[in-house]
Design a protein around this motif. Sequence first.
Motif, short mmCIF file in Angstrom:
data_model
loop_
_atom_site.label_atom_id
_atom_site.label_comp_id
_atom_site.label_asym_id
_atom_site.label_seq_id
_atom_site.Cartn_x
_atom_site.Cartn_y
_atom_site.Cartn_z
N SER A 44 30.60 38.83 31.23
CA SER A 44 31.15 40.36 30.80
C SER A 44 30.92 41.32 30.82
O SER A 44 29.86 41.51 31.13
CB SER A 44 30.45 39.70 29.26
OG SER A 44 30.46 38.49 28.37
N ASN A 88 36.54 40.59 30.33
CA ASN A 88 35.73 42.07 30.36
C ASN A 88 36.91 42.14 29.04
O ASN A 88 37.56 44.36 28.54
CB ASN A 88 36.00 43.26 31.39
CG ASN A 88 37.79 43.16 31.71
OD1 ASN A 88 38.82 41.90 31.71
ND2 ASN A 88 37.93 44.76 32.59
N TYR A 89 37.30 41.62 27.97
CA TYR A 89 37.58 42.18 26.38
C TYR A 89 36.51 42.42 25.97
O TYR A 89 35.37 42.80 26.08
CB TYR A 89 37.30 41.25 25.62
CG TYR A 89 38.60 39.38 26.01
CD1 TYR A 89 40.32 40.31 26.48
CD2 TYR A 89 38.57 38.45 26.55
CE1 TYR A 89 41.50 39.60 26.03
CE2 TYR A 89 39.75 37.64 26.78
CZ TYR A 89 41.04 38.35 26.72
OH TYR A 89 41.87 37.07 27.21
N ARG A 90 37.18 43.99 24.70
CA ARG A 90 36.12 44.53 24.45
C ARG A 90 34.97 43.39 23.36
O ARG A 90 35.43 42.13 22.86
CB ARG A 90 36.59 44.95 22.89
CG ARG A 90 37.06 46.74 23.83
CD ARG A 90 37.57 47.12 22.98
NE ARG A 90 37.15 47.71 21.44
CZ ARG A 90 37.39 48.90 20.54
NH1 ARG A 90 38.65 48.93 21.10
NH2 ARG A 90 37.05 48.86 19.52
N PRO A 91 33.80 44.11 23.34
CA PRO A 91 32.65 42.54 22.65
C PRO A 91 33.17 42.04 21.48
O PRO A 91 33.75 42.66 21.17
CB PRO A 91 31.19 43.62 23.06
CG PRO A 91 31.40 44.70 23.75
CD PRO A 91 33.47 44.79 23.73
N SER A 139 32.07 44.89 30.16
CA SER A 139 32.05 45.84 28.63
C SER A 139 32.23 48.10 29.29
O SER A 139 30.92 48.18 30.14
CB SER A 139 31.78 45.50 27.92
OG SER A 139 30.57 45.41 27.55
N ARG A 156 28.29 49.62 21.40
CA ARG A 156 28.76 48.41 21.73
C ARG A 156 30.64 47.99 21.26
O ARG A 156 31.54 48.28 21.97
CB ARG A 156 27.84 46.86 21.09
CG ARG A 156 28.91 45.98 21.45
CD ARG A 156 28.35 44.82 20.25
NE ARG A 156 29.02 44.49 19.06
CZ ARG A 156 29.53 43.35 19.00
NH1 ARG A 156 29.55 41.74 19.89
NH2 ARG A 156 30.82 42.75 18.31
N GLU A 169 25.90 39.71 31.91
CA GLU A 169 27.01 41.28 31.49
C GLU A 169 26.52 42.68 32.56
O GLU A 169 25.47 42.67 32.46
CB GLU A 169 27.09 41.57 29.89
CG GLU A 169 25.43 42.10 29.76
CD GLU A 169 25.93 42.43 28.33
OE1 GLU A 169 26.97 42.35 27.25
OE2 GLU A 169 25.03 43.52 27.53
#
Lengths: 385, 385
Positions: free
Chosen positions: A121, A94-97, A123, A132, A195
Amino acid sequence: MSAGPLAGVTVLDLTQIYNGPYATFLMAMAGAEVIKIEPPGGEQLRRRHGDGGATLPFAMLNSGKRCVVLDLKAEEDRAALLRMAAGADVLVENYRPGVMDRLGLSRDVLRGVNPRLICASGSGYGGSGPYRDYPAMDLVVQAMSGVMSITGEAGGPPLKAGPALCDFFAGIHLYGAIVTALFERERGGPARAVEVAMLEAVYPSLTSNLALLADKGSAFPGRTGNRHGGLSVCPYNVYPAADGHVAIICNHDGHWRAAARYFGHAELIDDPRFLRMTDRVANMDLLDGMVASWTAALPKEEIFQGLAAAGVPCAPVRELAEVVADRHLHERRALLDIEHPQFGAMTVPTSALCFEGIERGLRWPSRPLGADQALVQRPGGEESP
Amino acid sequence: MSAGPLAGVTVLDLTQIYNGPYATFLMAMAGAEVIKIEPPGGEQLRRRHGDGGATLPFAMLNSGKRCVVLDLKAEEDRAALLRMAAGADVLVENYRPGVMDRLGLSRDVLRGVNPRLICASGSGYGGSGPYRDYPAMDLVVQAMSGVMSITGEAGGPPLKAGPALCDFFAGIHLYGAIVTALFERERGGPARAVEVAMLEAVYPSLTSNLALLADKGSAFPGRTGNRHGGLSVCPYNVYPAADGHVAIICNHDGHWRAAARYFGHAELIDDPRFLRMTDRVANMDLLDGMVASWTAALPKEEIFQGLAAAGVPCAPVRELAEVVADRHLHERRALLDIEHPQFGAMTVPTSALCFEGIERGLRWPSRPLGADQALVQRPGGEESP
């Protein structure tokens, strides 16, 4: 020991804080082998000691996982991750895109080592679309999603909902998406990437309010305190008790009649001011005031037991200390009192997913940073010290 | 057409209102054949027209499902249900615990006709434990779970969170539990019954507050309005804008420095009153007041864009009308504007679960009561008219 419906599933877990870790917590509780991969120093939640209270969140969300450390900015450790990915079923982050791509760990790279790997993912706003790249945290998504616009007193400012509902809605939806992809793959389908965006995961919980907006347009009441969102049910409120507050809902005439009888005011049942829902709604201030005068004289638990026995939806407004000690939650093993090997005595949740024939438990409490470093596969098949 | 990861899965859906229907909505969106089985007259949500706004909730949660009517109190219709159960994969209900048994539709009876059937139950407090039989609705579970105790202004009364978070947390957890059971069965495991209680599903969202309670004991602040639950982050609040409000979080010194620069107050970066987080927290009233004076002069969207570009988590507090029309949600197909054949123009959500390679859509809008009655299997293989 890996009993559970997800036994045999291996998950590489790059997640942090709440959203991703909750998804992988539920996987671990369901029997998956979850290998939590943290940066040197540990993920943010493990390091958040300065704030106070970071110990328990970490423990609550990381039971039953293995813990290793990899520095994904270092070539050698990225290579180790790819070796592990070759034998895994799922990789969650769950990093930033865009972060995974910049680390050289795009979906294409991961699939290059394992075409059967399910990439997942989480976010704030999703991996596409105009928002985004905006930084997202629970409070911020509560603002963006409209949650704040419908929380608070009528005429007062917008308020946050106390729980981190955007984080956790995203986390449980992410769990659902991953297991769905596992099911499809198990049936012979592709290993589909999944996602979930926080903003989209919280939206359905606004259903009632969205409907009232569509129906009433500019007359939509917005915030209504503890009253019904559409101001069309009464009694429906939080009322004072002698020792706190109680929530009461009379969804139909039968509830109202039962409540009036319980409080010793059966004479009001035939009162034309309160006869039908529309009558009670028209006299909402009056009736709410009367109910409040009745409840204020009684302890909250007594009102709860009395109205529940009469079939009226009711509950005491409980403080968190009461919830943590709740006999129902402990009897059902939804909560467990444990002696954590690092952190001492604490109360932690098991999974809210109940599977017949499997007793709920933690498998093991959250583990120290790097405690399972031996699981990192080093070149030539040797494992790290 | 039944593309999707759950294609080929048949679900008998006895659910009503929000909790169960949200679980089966997500199943339908993922491609399952969901047969919604309603009592004569329709489920409660379909009949709730008097309140206003019931049309949209029903449409939001029942896209992509088939709709049949069965009177489960009638022997003939119960028999029809059992015939359908013989060929189904999942049966979901969110009656109060005990209702299925009283209808003569216990798990044992259902398994008698289909040992491979996964039985799924959603309820307020679960099928066991001392609270099992208490009437539960979202407001009531918000009281019981402690959600209200941490929502509201400091010093003010407990408040409900606006969204129906207990209902929807339960619904998405139920989805997760069902798909997990499907996965295990697909792998050759048993067809395990699953259950989810609203009270348990909302508990993890309280993680931060539970941690602060454990850490601070009697000094736990409880309700903190829009401030950080532990009063240990600043700036962290909802601030007035020229045309509404904005939420801003400065989680670390870098955020604060970027925010101060954005608002044209770089001189405060070296001010000893605001240097470190502990300094800013010690001067919270002062700093919140200063930030509010800066934000009040600017439109919320301008602040949002400016701070987001500077990497500071921020968002406008949006009204629901803005959320429904959100270009991001529409571009991602999380929301769709449709012309509903029964209800006319409306905006409805697709699934928050995104699967690579599958475009999000509704399959079809919610259908009239009994529209798919031909799916009911009558004796001798003939289907009902």
